[in-house]
Design a protein around this motif. Sequence first.
Motif, mmCIF file in Angstrom:
data_model
loop_
_atom_site.group_PDB
_atom_site.id
_atom_site.type_symbol
_atom_site.label_atom_id
_atom_site.label_comp_id
_atom_site.label_asym_id
_atom_site.label_seq_id
_atom_site.Cartn_x
_atom_site.Cartn_y
_atom_site.Cartn_z
ATOM 1 N N PRO A 116 -45.971 -7.840 -42.989
ATOM 2 C CA PRO A 116 -46.850 -9.003 -42.862
ATOM 3 C C PRO A 116 -46.066 -10.298 -43.076
ATOM 4 O O PRO A 116 -45.356 -10.455 -44.055
ATOM 5 N N GLY A 117 -46.191 -11.207 -42.125
ATOM 6 C CA GLY A 117 -45.504 -12.486 -42.227
ATOM 7 C C GLY A 117 -44.190 -12.542 -41.487
ATOM 8 O O GLY A 117 -43.734 -13.621 -41.105
ATOM 9 N N LEU A 118 -43.553 -11.379 -41.245
ATOM 10 C CA LEU A 118 -42.256 -11.385 -40.588
ATOM 11 C C LEU A 118 -42.381 -11.825 -39.135
ATOM 12 O O LEU A 118 -41.550 -12.574 -38.620
ATOM 13 N N ASP A 119 -43.441 -11.383 -38.464
ATOM 14 C CA ASP A 119 -43.644 -11.808 -37.087
ATOM 15 C C ASP A 119 -43.926 -13.303 -37.022
ATOM 16 O O ASP A 119 -43.523 -13.992 -36.085
ATOM 17 N N GLN A 120 -44.602 -13.832 -38.066
ATOM 18 C CA GLN A 120 -44.847 -15.268 -38.092
ATOM 19 C C GLN A 120 -43.544 -16.043 -38.253
ATOM 20 O O GLN A 120 -43.366 -17.126 -37.689
ATOM 21 N N LEU A 121 -42.625 -15.491 -39.025
ATOM 22 C CA LEU A 121 -41.358 -16.178 -39.250
ATOM 23 C C LEU A 121 -40.554 -16.292 -37.960
ATOM 24 O O LEU A 121 -39.997 -17.365 -37.660
ATOM 25 N N VAL A 122 -40.477 -15.228 -37.191
ATOM 26 C CA VAL A 122 -39.727 -15.323 -35.939
ATOM 27 C C VAL A 122 -40.467 -16.199 -34.939
ATOM 28 O O VAL A 122 -39.844 -16.848 -34.090
ATOM 29 N N ALA A 123 -41.802 -16.254 -35.026
ATOM 30 C CA ALA A 123 -42.545 -17.198 -34.193
ATOM 31 C C ALA A 123 -42.160 -18.624 -34.552
ATOM 32 O O ALA A 123 -41.997 -19.488 -33.674
ATOM 33 N N LEU A 124 -41.984 -18.877 -35.848
ATOM 34 C CA LEU A 124 -41.543 -20.197 -36.293
ATOM 35 C C LEU A 124 -40.126 -20.476 -35.802
ATOM 36 O O LEU A 124 -39.789 -21.604 -35.429
ATOM 37 N N GLY A 125 -39.289 -19.437 -35.800
ATOM 38 C CA GLY A 125 -37.946 -19.596 -35.257
ATOM 39 C C GLY A 125 -37.973 -19.955 -33.780
ATOM 40 O O GLY A 125 -37.181 -20.781 -33.297
ATOM 41 N N ARG A 126 -38.872 -19.349 -33.044
ATOM 42 C CA ARG A 126 -39.035 -19.675 -31.623
ATOM 43 C C ARG A 126 -39.505 -21.120 -31.456
ATOM 44 O O ARG A 126 -39.045 -21.841 -30.568
ATOM 45 N N LEU A 127 -40.405 -21.552 -32.319
ATOM 46 C CA LEU A 127 -40.867 -22.933 -32.285
ATOM 47 C C LEU A 127 -39.705 -23.880 -32.515
ATOM 48 O O LEU A 127 -39.565 -24.904 -31.847
ATOM 49 N N ARG A 128 -38.850 -23.529 -33.472
ATOM 50 C CA ARG A 128 -37.674 -24.365 -33.751
ATOM 51 C C ARG A 128 -36.802 -24.493 -32.506
ATOM 52 O O ARG A 128 -36.318 -25.584 -32.175
ATOM 53 N N ALA A 129 -36.583 -23.384 -31.799
ATOM 54 C CA ALA A 129 -35.754 -23.419 -30.603
ATOM 55 C C ALA A 129 -36.367 -24.311 -29.527
ATOM 56 O O ALA A 129 -35.660 -25.062 -28.842
ATOM 57 N N LEU A 130 -37.686 -24.259 -29.389
ATOM 58 C CA LEU A 130 -38.361 -25.097 -28.397
ATOM 59 C C LEU A 130 -38.245 -26.581 -28.759
ATOM 60 O O LEU A 130 -37.998 -27.425 -27.896
ATOM 61 N N VAL A 131 -38.404 -26.879 -30.048
ATOM 62 C CA VAL A 131 -38.303 -28.269 -30.499
ATOM 63 C C VAL A 131 -36.889 -28.795 -30.282
ATOM 64 O O VAL A 131 -36.682 -29.930 -29.842
ATOM 65 N N ASP A 132 -35.888 -27.967 -30.597
ATOM 66 C CA ASP A 132 -34.494 -28.398 -30.519
ATOM 67 C C ASP A 132 -33.931 -28.408 -29.105
ATOM 68 O O ASP A 132 -32.847 -28.937 -28.869
ATOM 69 N N SER A 133 -34.664 -27.831 -28.161
ATOM 70 C CA SER A 133 -34.116 -27.686 -26.809
ATOM 71 C C SER A 133 -33.925 -29.018 -26.095
ATOM 72 O O SER A 133 -33.074 -29.138 -25.215
ATOM 73 N N GLY A 134 -34.728 -30.023 -26.447
ATOM 74 C CA GLY A 134 -34.646 -31.312 -25.776
ATOM 75 C C GLY A 134 -35.354 -31.353 -24.434
ATOM 76 O O GLY A 134 -35.311 -32.374 -23.739
ATOM 77 N N ALA A 135 -36.039 -30.277 -24.070
ATOM 78 C CA ALA A 135 -36.739 -30.233 -22.783
ATOM 79 C C ALA A 135 -38.017 -31.061 -22.790
ATOM 80 O O ALA A 135 -38.534 -31.421 -21.730
#
Length: 395
Positions: A116-135
């Motif tokens: 529980p919570g681990l899938d949320q953490l990688v979802a947050l990691g994906r969010l970070r990648a989207l934010v940092d992408s500059g797209a």
Amino acid sequence: MDAMAGDGRSPTRVVLVTGKGGAGKTTLSTATATLAAQRGTRTLLVSTDGAHSLEDVLQCSLGPEPAPLAENLDAVQLDGRHELQRSWSSIIEYLRRLVGITELDRLQADELVVIPGLDQLVALGRLRALVDSGAWDAVVVDCAPSADTLRLLALPDVLRWYVERLFGRRGTLSRWARRRLERTLAVPAPDESVVSSVSAITEELAGLRAALDGGHTTARIVITPERMVMAEAQRTLAYLALYGYAVDAVFVNRCPAAGHASAASRAHLETIDATFAALPRLRVRHRAEEPLGLDALLGVGTELYGSCDPLARLAHRPPLEITSRGDESMVRLAVPGMARDQIELERDGDELVIALGAHRRSVVLPEGLRDRGIVRAGLEGQHLEIVFGERASVA
């Protein structure tokens, strides 16, 4: 935008929209993104809510990759389990080895490895990648209901605390620790691939928090003139402040039309104005039918913001302040709706441990407060004030 990123571009503006389930956060986050895109900003609308309400509001299907909705507007539904299986295979295999010792069958093991919570953490990691992408110039996040959102936003701090104490600050596991783990718990120690993954995780955790820190990220809380929703909104504001996330507005949804409000609704609206007086309160009238589709949502956004920029930072007060009053230095934290017996404080070396109900965070004190003791702490209005004494003298 506030400041320039390291590559010379402005940092991506991030707006987190949360609130009690059913209060209308999906509608108002989508309205925010739609209006921003219509006014010319490249905007990504992200859902972290597993209920997939965003698809219902937009009346279309979304996947784990951003897809275009309209000019300047893309949308994505984050899938934490998909990211977990794809990105953390070595860690999952290690967990399978652990539960395999108990001779569970493969189906039970696969159920257990999704912590529980681990899938949320990688979802947050994906969010970070989207934010940092500059797209995109802006990312608007339709968060899960308040409790799930708080767990999601707290995960980087909480997991980093545990990872550093088990593996050290560099994510390394010593040979002594390996032998101790195997002898004490009679389980296999993680191999180098797992330790390497943990090292990457510690770096990722720092990046996750950095991506959502600073003046370019704020949260907005959706509320309706109902007693239970109002109470949860107060707690959410306090918990977000505890974790260091600034709230810059409150969305008051489903307001009765002028002249048609009941006495109870008028009383609730007055309470909202008094309780959240320090924040802008943007109102949206109650509609007989739920607004669905981009045209209807653009109308909601126009009503919500008027001529105001939906991506502007609408309030600038930091969630946690270190300030002075006279000769006293203090830590100030917004805690609306919290009673004194719901608050616990503890000093642990250079860290101040603050607990609000079940939510707990360790705050590293600035150097100027580390050699000062706490002389008193208490509630002043809607704030917790922790006052520090004079600097200790050196004999």
